[in-house]
Scaffold this motif. Structure first.
Motif, PDB file in Angstrom:
ATOM      1  N   ARG A  38       0.834  -1.201   0.000  1.00  0.00           N
ATOM      2  CA  ARG A  38       0.000   0.000   0.000  1.00  0.00           C
ATOM      3  C   ARG A  38       0.864   1.245   0.000  1.00  0.00           C
ATOM      4  O   ARG A  38       1.979   1.236   0.507  1.00  0.00           O
ATOM      5  CB  ARG A  38      -0.970   0.012   1.165  1.00  0.00           C
ATOM      6  N   TYR A  39       0.314   2.266  -0.607  1.00  0.00           N
ATOM      7  CA  TYR A  39       0.940   3.580  -0.616  1.00  0.00           C
ATOM      8  C   TYR A  39       0.202   4.429   0.403  1.00  0.00           C
ATOM      9  O   TYR A  39      -1.024   4.527   0.362  1.00  0.00           O
ATOM     10  CB  TYR A  39       0.849   4.207  -2.010  1.00  0.00           C
ATOM     11  N   LYS A  40       0.935   5.026   1.328  1.00  0.00           N
ATOM     12  CA  LYS A  40       0.313   5.846   2.363  1.00  0.00           C
ATOM     13  C   LYS A  40       0.372   7.312   1.959  1.00  0.00           C
ATOM     14  O   LYS A  40       1.446   7.887   1.805  1.00  0.00           O
ATOM     15  CB  LYS A  40       1.024   5.630   3.700  1.00  0.00           C
ATOM     16  N   LEU A  41      -0.805   7.890   1.784  1.00  0.00           N
ATOM     17  CA  LEU A  41      -0.906   9.290   1.372  1.00  0.00           C
ATOM     18  C   LEU A  41      -0.323  10.234   2.414  1.00  0.00           C
ATOM     19  O   LEU A  41       0.280  11.253   2.074  1.00  0.00           O
ATOM     20  CB  LEU A  41      -2.374   9.667   1.146  1.00  0.00           C
ATOM     21  N   SER A  42      -0.494   9.897   3.692  1.00  0.00           N
ATOM     22  CA  SER A  42      -0.116  10.806   4.764  1.00  0.00           C
ATOM     23  C   SER A  42       1.379  11.118   4.798  1.00  0.00           C
ATOM     24  O   SER A  42       1.768  12.259   5.000  1.00  0.00           O
ATOM     25  CB  SER A  42      -0.555  10.232   6.114  1.00  0.00           C
TER      26      SER A  42
END
Length: 151
Positions: A38-42
């Protein structure tokens, strides 16, 4: 594979496939269960499920990393980074990234249990996934008594 090896691999793939640097952190996350990564936007980081390394070959891992890098680069550029966005689908095709990863969970080998009930009066059958208390319910067709046939 160790954390630093993963970081180097992600940085290398970013340059090779996208021609842009990856300047954030890449790490393994053992809490991921159903997804390959997953890519974490935060914080701009990419997390990879360590089960991918154990279950599959390097090609699958590279595919998952490229998929997450598509999210990363599009988000950094302010373009459509979600799965349904046109920009995302286009970048997946251009880089040869997979849309989905192979299944990671154990396949359910146990068949679902079905409880079979029948009305004593009219013979109507009821199939249920959950058990039911036959003392509390009556047949919906004739209001007859219901009995358990097969658990």
């Amino acid at each position: 594979m160790e954390q630093r090896n993963l970081q180097q691999l992600v940085q290398q793939l970013s340059i090779e496939a996208f021609g842009k640097p990856f300047i954030h952190e890449a790490r393994f996350n053992p809490r991921l269960r159903t997804t390959g990564g997953r890519y974490k936007l935060s914080d701009g980081s990419i997390e990879i499920n360590p089960a991918v390394v154990e279950l599959y070959d390097m090609e699958e891992l590279v595919g998952i990393i490229k998929h997450e890098l598509c999210h990363y680069h599009l988000h950094q550029e302010g373009k459509g980074y979600r799965h349904g966005d046109v920009d995302f689908k286009k970048l997946l095709r251009e880089t040869g990234s997979p849309r989905y990863c192979k299944p990671l969970g154990k396949p359910s080998s146990k068949p679902k249990k079905i409880h079979l009930y029948q009305c004593k009066s009219c013979g109507l059958e009821y199939r249920r996934k959950r058990r039911m208390d036959v003392r509390k319910y009556r047949c919906g067709k004739c209001a007859g008594e219901i009995v358990l046939i097969q658990a």
